[in-house]
Scaffold this motif. Structure first.
Motif, PDB file in Angstrom:
ATOM      1  N   PRO A 165       0.712  -1.146  -0.018  1.00 58.32           N
ATOM      2  CA  PRO A 165      -0.041  -0.161   0.014  1.00 58.32           C
ATOM      3  C   PRO A 165       0.689   1.386   0.158  1.00 58.32           C
ATOM      4  CG  PRO A 165      -0.109  -1.135   2.186  1.00 58.32           C
ATOM      5  CD  PRO A 165       0.564  -1.794   1.164  1.00 58.32           C
ATOM      6  N   ASN A 166       2.089   1.211   0.266  1.00 57.39           N
ATOM      7  CA  ASN A 166       2.870   2.208   0.335  1.00 57.39           C
ATOM      8  C   ASN A 166       3.767   2.453  -0.806  1.00 57.39           C
ATOM      9  OD1 ASN A 166       1.874   3.363   3.190  1.00 57.39           O
ATOM     10  ND2 ASN A 166       3.092   1.607   4.032  1.00 57.39           N
ATOM     11  N   SER A 167       3.693   1.497  -1.883  1.00 54.64           N
ATOM     12  CA  SER A 167       4.327   1.632  -3.077  1.00 54.64           C
ATOM     13  C   SER A 167       3.701   2.330  -4.179  1.00 54.64           C
ATOM     14  CB  SER A 167       4.877   0.029  -3.479  1.00 54.64           C
ATOM     15  OG  SER A 167       3.609  -0.352  -3.710  1.00 54.64           O
ATOM     16  N   VAL A 168       2.636   2.767  -4.060  1.00 53.81           N
ATOM     17  CA  VAL A 168       1.653   3.232  -4.971  1.00 53.81           C
ATOM     18  C   VAL A 168       1.755   4.881  -4.841  1.00 53.81           C
ATOM     19  CG1 VAL A 168       0.591   1.311  -5.915  1.00 53.81           C
ATOM     20  CG2 VAL A 168      -0.426   2.479  -3.767  1.00 53.81           C
ATOM     21  N   PRO A 169       1.630   5.588  -5.746  1.00 56.49           N
ATOM     22  CA  PRO A 169       1.591   5.426  -7.112  1.00 56.49           C
ATOM     23  C   PRO A 169       2.687   4.914  -7.915  1.00 56.49           C
ATOM     24  CG  PRO A 169       1.294   7.609  -7.085  1.00 56.49           C
ATOM     25  CD  PRO A 169       1.550   7.095  -5.450  1.00 56.49           C
ATOM     26  N   GLY A 170       2.648   4.488  -9.107  1.00 55.41           N
ATOM     27  CA  GLY A 170       4.028   4.120  -9.745  1.00 55.41           C
ATOM     28  C   GLY A 170       4.527   2.936  -9.916  1.00 55.41           C
ATOM     29  N   ALA A 171       4.118   1.830  -8.951  1.00 53.60           N
ATOM     30  CA  ALA A 171       4.876   0.744  -8.650  1.00 53.60           C
ATOM     31  C   ALA A 171       4.623  -0.103 -10.226  1.00 53.60           C
ATOM     32  CB  ALA A 171       4.412   0.064  -7.415  1.00 53.60           C
ATOM     33  N   LEU A 172       3.633  -0.232 -10.778  1.00 52.74           N
ATOM     34  CA  LEU A 172       3.251  -1.264 -11.593  1.00 52.74           C
ATOM     35  C   LEU A 172       3.943  -0.781 -13.068  1.00 52.74           C
ATOM     36  CD1 LEU A 172      -0.615  -1.777 -11.572  1.00 52.74           C
ATOM     37  CD2 LEU A 172       1.269  -3.296 -10.750  1.00 52.74           C
ATOM     38  N   ASP A 173       4.419   0.460 -13.009  1.00 57.34           N
ATOM     39  CA  ASP A 173       5.157   0.962 -14.182  1.00 57.34           C
ATOM     40  C   ASP A 173       6.432   0.381 -14.070  1.00 57.34           C
ATOM     41  OD1 ASP A 173       3.079   2.146 -15.774  1.00 57.34           O
ATOM     42  OD2 ASP A 173       3.503   4.062 -14.540  1.00 57.34           O
ATOM     43  N   ILE A 174       6.984   0.348 -12.817  1.00 50.43           N
ATOM     44  CA  ILE A 174       8.247  -0.251 -12.422  1.00 50.43           C
ATOM     45  C   ILE A 174       8.216  -1.615 -12.747  1.00 50.43           C
ATOM     46  CG2 ILE A 174      10.051  -0.615 -10.687  1.00 50.43           C
ATOM     47  CD1 ILE A 174       9.108   2.016  -9.254  1.00 50.43           C
ATOM     48  N   GLU A 175       7.369  -2.361 -12.360  1.00 47.25           N
ATOM     49  CA  GLU A 175       7.253  -3.720 -12.912  1.00 47.25           C
ATOM     50  C   GLU A 175       7.469  -3.944 -14.395  1.00 47.25           C
ATOM     51  OE1 GLU A 175       5.411  -6.186  -9.180  1.00 47.25           O
ATOM     52  OE2 GLU A 175       3.839  -5.434 -10.630  1.00 47.25           O
ATOM     53  N   LYS A 176       6.659  -3.134 -14.989  1.00 49.11           N
ATOM     54  CA  LYS A 176       6.517  -3.342 -16.384  1.00 49.11           C
ATOM     55  C   LYS A 176       7.572  -3.091 -17.079  1.00 49.11           C
ATOM     56  CE  LYS A 176       4.550  -1.271 -20.482  1.00 49.11           C
ATOM     57  NZ  LYS A 176       3.955   0.024 -21.255  1.00 49.11           N
ATOM     58  N   ARG A 177       8.594  -2.043 -16.742  1.00 53.95           N
ATOM     59  CA  ARG A 177       9.830  -2.291 -17.411  1.00 53.95           C
ATOM     60  C   ARG A 177      10.633  -3.285 -17.095  1.00 53.95           C
ATOM     61  NH1 ARG A 177       9.011   3.459 -15.333  1.00 53.95           N
ATOM     62  NH2 ARG A 177      10.445   2.777 -13.470  1.00 53.95           N
ATOM     63  N   VAL A 178      10.760  -3.715 -15.928  1.00 57.22           N
ATOM     64  CA  VAL A 178      11.670  -4.711 -15.742  1.00 57.22           C
ATOM     65  C   VAL A 178      11.092  -6.168 -16.405  1.00 57.22           C
ATOM     66  CG1 VAL A 178      12.401  -6.487 -13.736  1.00 57.22           C
ATOM     67  CG2 VAL A 178      12.190  -3.985 -13.343  1.00 57.22           C
ATOM     68  N   PHE A 229      -2.423  -4.377  -9.100  1.00 52.93           N
ATOM     69  CA  PHE A 229      -2.110  -4.054  -7.656  1.00 52.93           C
ATOM     70  C   PHE A 229      -3.236  -4.256  -6.894  1.00 52.93           C
ATOM     71  CE2 PHE A 229      -2.273  -1.110  -4.086  1.00 52.93           C
ATOM     72  CZ  PHE A 229      -1.162  -1.327  -3.587  1.00 52.93           C
ATOM     73  N   GLU A 230      -3.003  -5.142  -5.793  1.00 53.77           N
ATOM     74  CA  GLU A 230      -4.230  -5.478  -4.842  1.00 53.77           C
ATOM     75  C   GLU A 230      -4.658  -4.333  -4.014  1.00 53.77           C
ATOM     76  OE1 GLU A 230      -3.827  -9.232  -2.043  1.00 53.77           O
ATOM     77  OE2 GLU A 230      -3.567  -7.413  -0.808  1.00 53.77           O
ATOM     78  N   VAL A 254      -6.200   5.425  -4.093  1.00 55.44           N
ATOM     79  CA  VAL A 254      -4.859   5.452  -4.735  1.00 55.44           C
ATOM     80  C   VAL A 254      -4.535   4.014  -5.553  1.00 55.44           C
ATOM     81  CG1 VAL A 254      -2.381   5.559  -4.679  1.00 55.44           C
ATOM     82  CG2 VAL A 254      -3.959   7.259  -3.145  1.00 55.44           C
ATOM     83  N   GLY A 255      -4.766   3.017  -4.833  1.00 59.04           N
ATOM     84  CA  GLY A 255      -4.553   1.609  -5.039  1.00 59.04           C
ATOM     85  C   GLY A 255      -5.491   1.281  -6.506  1.00 59.04           C
ATOM     86  N   LEU A 256      -6.549   1.612  -6.388  1.00 54.50           N
ATOM     87  CA  LEU A 256      -7.687   1.402  -7.406  1.00 54.50           C
ATOM     88  C   LEU A 256      -7.109   2.170  -8.670  1.00 54.50           C
ATOM     89  CD1 LEU A 256     -10.019  -0.358  -8.015  1.00 54.50           C
ATOM     90  CD2 LEU A 256     -11.313   1.373  -7.289  1.00 54.50           C
ATOM     91  N   LYS A 257      -6.795   3.438  -8.683  1.00 52.28           N
ATOM     92  CA  LYS A 257      -6.301   4.270  -9.628  1.00 52.28           C
ATOM     93  C   LYS A 257      -5.065   3.514 -10.241  1.00 52.28           C
ATOM     94  CE  LYS A 257      -5.592   8.982 -10.795  1.00 52.28           C
ATOM     95  NZ  LYS A 257      -4.434   9.000 -11.739  1.00 52.28           N
ATOM     96  N   GLU A 258      -4.345   3.032  -9.614  1.00 51.39           N
ATOM     97  CA  GLU A 258      -2.973   2.374 -10.216  1.00 51.39           C
ATOM     98  C   GLU A 258      -3.503   1.321 -11.046  1.00 51.39           C
ATOM     99  OE1 GLU A 258       1.320   1.497  -9.772  1.00 51.39           O
ATOM    100  OE2 GLU A 258       0.053   3.300  -9.305  1.00 51.39           O
ATOM    101  N   ASN A 259      -4.364   0.525 -10.561  1.00 48.72           N
ATOM    102  CA  ASN A 259      -4.873  -0.519 -11.518  1.00 48.72           C
ATOM    103  C   ASN A 259      -5.741  -0.103 -12.774  1.00 48.72           C
ATOM    104  OD1 ASN A 259      -4.493  -3.177 -10.461  1.00 48.72           O
ATOM    105  ND2 ASN A 259      -5.778  -2.424  -8.808  1.00 48.72           N
TER     106      ASN A 259
END
Length: 437
Positions: free
Chosen positions: A130-143, A155-156, A168-173
């Motif tokens: 919960p403290n890794s958003v926003p932007g965490a999924l974009d990091i995963e994607k690049r890797v 994102f859960e 914030v989590g829902l918006k990340e998804n």
């Protein structure tokens, strides 16, 4: 992208096993499947001699937490007595709540190493942090794109921390799925929520509405232990699947992971609504959740995949778990034959991800292919190949891994990732992460 011809010892098809068959790949697509001598070989083709190997579709890891490696061997002062304390006293405070962007990147790299080595070509990720958003999924994607794997990232989202954090989590998804769910994209998105005990009806249906509008799938953890059914029964007077059904949440685009503590009625509802399920036999043991009724799911026609849960990412071990655990639980050696387990790891696992163009070797399918060495102490033949593959092969026997027509592993060596450097980086980061104050 060079065209590739792979001539095999055995070829794993949905309709059966073929000896001395292989495939021709043009671009990212399988264009020819047949006896080795019938395959077209043109000037400039890359030819792989796999006549001492088995050719199979890449494995589908239907449920993954890539950050989960941070808990492998962790020494925390929490005393876990049941599923509730596993979450509240250990997982949330010691692991999940402490995930940041740097840890997302490092753990994603290592997870990709483990998956490629194990013959996994497609995976569905649920990032909890919960403290890794926003932007965490974009990091995963690049890797993931750099590694060359096919991934469905989510994102859960839940309201465990606060309603604001939940949004914030829902918006990340939503943002990730909207930006990446395009035809041909190697990495795409899915909406994901946690459970009924960490999110209210309004929030859950908001997530479902977003998935419907985006035309993508939606995922939730479902009855991983007796905790959620008991909690829901006390609060709502119904079991979880009955409640989801009453709310109009269930349907063919819903992917439920775990599904351990289920009633026969709930399984019937999932089957009627076309809900897909992913089975995690080993992690269910770790948390004391129980043994999921997978034979009942399959008997009822529920599309069922197989996942590592980010716990033991050796997919051969996970397949062995699915093969053995149900036999012991039901005291029946005929339950969950190796061929059924293999199906959940490949073709049926792909269908659980909403795909019919991967998880199988056929003309027109995407070229997600692995080869596995056949240097076994006892012979492999058409009758025993499933048992030999699931029970007695391991990641070190995976020789080639191809995703979308591109080799990620060749002759047992990783081509897109520096395993040693990533391991050193992860070990250093974990030493710090394990320093609790």
């Amino acid at each position: 992208m060079a065209n590739t011809v792979i001539k095999g010892g055995f070829l794993m098809l949905e309709e059966g096993i073929r000896k001395a068959w292989g495939v021709r790949v043009e671009g990212n697509t399988i264009v020819q499947v047949g006896p080795n001598e019938s395959l077209t070989v043109s000037a400039g083709d890359k030819c792989i001699d796999a006549t001492d190997k088995l050719i199979a579709p890449g494995f589908i890891n239907g449920h993954m937490h890539m950050y989960g490696v941070l808990s492998h061997g962790i020494s925390a002062d929490a005393v876990v007595t049941d599923f509730t304390s596993f979450l509240e006293d250990f997982w949330w405070p010691y692991v999940e709540n402490r995930i940041d962007h740097r840890l997302v990147e490092i753990t994603t790299k290592w997870a990709c190493v483990e998956m490629i080595k194990s013959g996994i070509t497609t995976f569905m990720e649920v990032l909890e942090g919960p403290n890794s958003v926003p932007g965490a999924l974009d990091i995963e994607k690049r890797v993931v794109e750099s590694a060359g794997l096919r991934g469905i990232l989510s994102f859960e989202a839940c309201e465990r921390i606060s309603p604001e954090n939940g949004q914030v989590g829902l918006k990340e998804n939503i943002d990730f799925a909207r930006n990446n769910n395009k035809e041909g994209s190697l990495v795409q998105g899915m909406i994901s929520i946690h459970t009924l005990f960490t999110a209210g009806k309004e929030y859950i249906m908001q997530a479902k509405k977003a998935a419907d509008e985006l035309g993508c799938g939606i995922h939730m953890h479902l009855s991983e232990s007796v905790y959620e059914p008991n909690w829901v029964m006390e609060k709502y007077g119904k079991r979880p699947v009955e409640l989801y059904d009453e709310w109009g949440y269930l349907g063919p685009h819903v992917l439920a992971s775990q599904g351990v503590q289920m009633s026969p009625k709930e399984i019937d509802i999932l089957a009627e609504r076309g809900v897909r399920v992913v089975h995690m036999p080993l992690s269910n043991c770790e948390v004391g959740g129980g043994v999921a009724p997978i034979p009942s799911y399959l008997e009822k026609g529920v599309t069922t995949g197989l996942g590592t849960d980010g716990y033991v990412n050796n997919f051969f071990e996970v397949m062995r778990g699915a093969f053995l655990i149900h036999k012991a639980y039901h005291q029946d050696p005929q339950v969950m034959p190796a061929s059924a387990v293999y199906d959940t790891a490949t073709a049926q696992g792909a269908r659980a991800m909403g795909r019919d163009d991967i998880g199988t070797i056929k003309e027109g399918a995407l070229a997600d292919i692995i080869t596995i060495g056949l240097d076994t102490p006892t012979p492999i033949n058409e009758k025993n190949v499933y048992d030999q593959l699931i029970l007695f092969r391991n990641p070190e026997d995976v020789c080639e891994v191809m995703v979308n027509g591109v080799l990620l592993k060749e002759q047992g060596k990783l081509l897109t990732l520096d395993e040693a450097a990533i391991k050193d980086e992860l070990r250093e980061a974990t030493e710090t992460f394990w320093t609790f104050s």
